[in-house]
Design an enzyme around this catalytic site. Structure first.
Site, PDB file in Angstrom:
ATOM      1  N   GLU A  66      -9.699  -1.708   5.098  1.00 17.52           N
ATOM      2  CA  GLU A  66     -10.554  -1.426   6.333  1.00 17.52           C
ATOM      3  C   GLU A  66     -11.679  -2.310   6.423  1.00 17.52           C
ATOM      4  O   GLU A  66     -12.031  -3.096   5.547  1.00 17.52           O
ATOM      5  CB  GLU A  66     -10.823   0.070   6.336  1.00 17.52           C
ATOM      6  CG  GLU A  66      -9.669   1.012   5.984  1.00 17.52           C
ATOM      7  CD  GLU A  66      -9.004   1.184   7.375  1.00 17.52           C
ATOM      8  OE1 GLU A  66      -8.611   0.224   8.294  1.00 17.52           O
ATOM      9  OE2 GLU A  66      -8.367   2.235   7.436  1.00 17.52           O
TER      10      GLU A  66
ATOM     11  N   HIS B 126      -7.354  -4.731   9.980  1.00 21.37           N
ATOM     12  CA  HIS B 126      -7.113  -4.529   8.601  1.00 21.37           C
ATOM     13  C   HIS B 126      -5.838  -5.287   8.157  1.00 21.37           C
ATOM     14  O   HIS B 126      -4.837  -5.313   9.007  1.00 21.37           O
ATOM     15  CB  HIS B 126      -7.196  -3.000   8.275  1.00 21.37           C
ATOM     16  CG  HIS B 126      -5.836  -2.244   8.725  1.00 21.37           C
ATOM     17  ND1 HIS B 126      -6.088  -0.542   8.784  1.00 21.37           N
ATOM     18  CD2 HIS B 126      -4.804  -2.488   8.593  1.00 21.37           C
ATOM     19  CE1 HIS B 126      -4.814  -0.370   9.106  1.00 21.37           C
ATOM     20  NE2 HIS B 126      -3.833  -1.366   9.038  1.00 21.37           N
TER      21      HIS B 126
ATOM     22  N   ASP C  13       0.889  -1.168  -0.172  1.00 23.97           N
ATOM     23  CA  ASP C  13       0.069  -0.149  -0.086  1.00 23.97           C
ATOM     24  C   ASP C  13       0.921   1.435   0.001  1.00 23.97           C
ATOM     25  O   ASP C  13       2.118   1.164   0.273  1.00 23.97           O
ATOM     26  CB  ASP C  13      -0.969  -0.096   1.069  1.00 23.97           C
ATOM     27  CG  ASP C  13      -0.266  -0.541   2.516  1.00 23.97           C
ATOM     28  OD1 ASP C  13       0.844  -0.248   2.663  1.00 23.97           O
ATOM     29  OD2 ASP C  13      -1.005  -0.765   3.395  1.00 23.97           O
TER      30      ASP C  13
ATOM     31  N   ASN D 163      -7.573  -2.778  13.921  1.00 25.93           N
ATOM     32  CA  ASN D 163      -8.999  -2.806  13.646  1.00 25.93           C
ATOM     33  C   ASN D 163      -9.286  -4.049  12.632  1.00 25.93           C
ATOM     34  O   ASN D 163     -10.170  -4.500  11.980  1.00 25.93           O
ATOM     35  CB  ASN D 163      -9.842  -1.767  13.062  1.00 25.93           C
ATOM     36  CG  ASN D 163      -8.985  -1.509  11.443  1.00 25.93           C
ATOM     37  OD1 ASN D 163      -8.019  -1.905  11.337  1.00 25.93           O
ATOM     38  ND2 ASN D 163      -9.477  -0.301  11.026  1.00 25.93           N
TER      39      ASN D 163
HETATM   40  C1  GLP Z   1      -0.622   0.365   8.821  1.00 25.92           C
HETATM   41  C2  GLP Z   1      -0.339  -0.424   7.246  1.00 25.92           C
HETATM   42  C3  GLP Z   1      -0.519  -1.790   7.448  1.00 25.92           C
HETATM   43  C4  GLP Z   1       0.060  -2.256   8.719  1.00 25.92           C
HETATM   44  C5  GLP Z   1      -0.606  -1.770   9.927  1.00 25.92           C
HETATM   45  C6  GLP Z   1      -0.031  -2.127  11.302  1.00 25.92           C
HETATM   46  O1  GLP Z   1      -1.580   1.235   8.584  1.00 25.92           O
HETATM   47  N1  GLP Z   1      -1.225   0.148   6.145  1.00 25.92           N
HETATM   48  O2  GLP Z   1       0.285  -2.455   6.280  1.00 25.92           O
HETATM   49  O3  GLP Z   1       0.431  -3.711   8.611  1.00 25.92           O
HETATM   50  O4  GLP Z   1      -0.964  -0.358   9.710  1.00 25.92           O
HETATM   51  O5  GLP Z   1       1.026  -1.155  11.495  1.00 25.92           O
HETATM   52  P1  GLP Z   1       2.016  -1.328  12.752  1.00 25.92           P
HETATM   53  O6  GLP Z   1       2.914  -2.628  12.225  1.00 25.92           O
HETATM   54  O7  GLP Z   1       2.677  -0.180  12.828  1.00 25.92           O
HETATM   55  O8  GLP Z   1       1.567  -1.611  13.901  1.00 25.92           O
END
Ligand code: GLP
Length: 239
Positions: free
Chosen positions: A134, A129, A63, A127
């Site tokens: 989402e 995702h 992403d 959440n």
């Molecule tokens: C972000 C990314 C995800 C990631 C997630 C968790 O928003 N778009 O691909 O896996 O949130 O992030 P973190 O590893 O900082 O908890």
């Protein structure tokens, strides 16, 4: 689904490194799917420090924010080049990161032209995702522009100067795109991920918790630290 609960973030990073390094060594032309966020940083540190040959590896990122130029310090382009790509010998032409100007269809075509993704690394949103899919995302969704949820905007504000600076939209691989990867490595650490991890692994498959769809994939390896695993076993079995 293989689920490993490890003692710490460092242990999760070590194990993820073993899995990726083995893959790169045994299949030099591996097509990787990579993630951003805080979770894979330890993995990328280990990959950057290792003497691995990335000359034939291709990488597709999950992403990217809409509205941040690739050289913006908070963009996922910048994140990936800083934490990993600038430190390994991957050819720049083998690095693919979603680009809002190009759109989702072109990104899907590039994945197909590479022969599909062999191993997709995923983090987990609080959440539930995956990528920026989402809650409410269709399980057959493809790479597309999405609006970020209020919770994701709040969660990701820690990477920006203020919540107002967090982009409101992103381009993300779809859930259907992710599910086409031949293997998936899901990583989650910390108590903030415990509810999402339990729902993803043990709850019903539902668009309300996008990671739950991984239960339908044939080859998923999950790495959790003890805090992220702390709510496993709390979901009643389906009747
Ligand atoms: C972000 C990314 C995800 C990631 C997630 C968790 O928003 N778009 O691909 O896996 O949130 O992030 P973190 O590893 O900082 O908890």
């Amino acid at each position: 689904m293989v689920v490993e609960v490890l003692s710490s973030y460092e242990a999760v990073s070590d194990r993820a490194f073993e899995i990726l390094a083995t893959r790169i060594c045994t299949v030099p032309g591996s097509v990787l799917g990579l993630a951003t966020g805080s979770t894979p940083i330890g993995l990328y540190q280990r990959l950057a420090a290792a003497d691995l040959n990335w000359s034939q590896v291709k990488s597709f990122n999950l992403d990217e924010y809409v509205g941040l130029a690739p050289d913006h310090p908070k963009s996922y382009h910048h994140f990936m080049w800083t934490h990993l790509f600038s430190q390994v010998n991957i050819p720049p032409a083998h690095v693919f990161i979603p680009d809002a100007d190009e759109g989702g269809g072109a990104f899907e075509s590039r994945i197909a032209a590479a022969g599909g993704i062999d191993l997709q690394v995923l983090g987990l949103g609080t959440n539930g995702h995956i990528g920026f899919n989402e809650p409410g995302s269709r399980l057959d969704s493809r790479t597309r522009r999405v609006a970020l949820s209020a919770r994701t905007i709040a969660d990701n504000a820690r990477f920006f100067d203020s919540v107002a600076d967090v982009p409101r939209h992103a381009l993300t691989m779809g859930i259907g795109t992710i599910m086409q990867a031949r293997a998936i490595l899901l990583m989650a650490c910390g108590a903030g991920k415990a509810a999402a991890a339990a729902g993803a692994l043990e709850g019903p498959v539902t668009t309300d918790l996008p990671a739950s769809v991984l239960q339908r994939h044939a080859e998923v390896h999950v790495l959790l630290d003890e805090a992220a695993a702390s709510q496993l076993g709390s979901n009643p079995p389906p009747q």
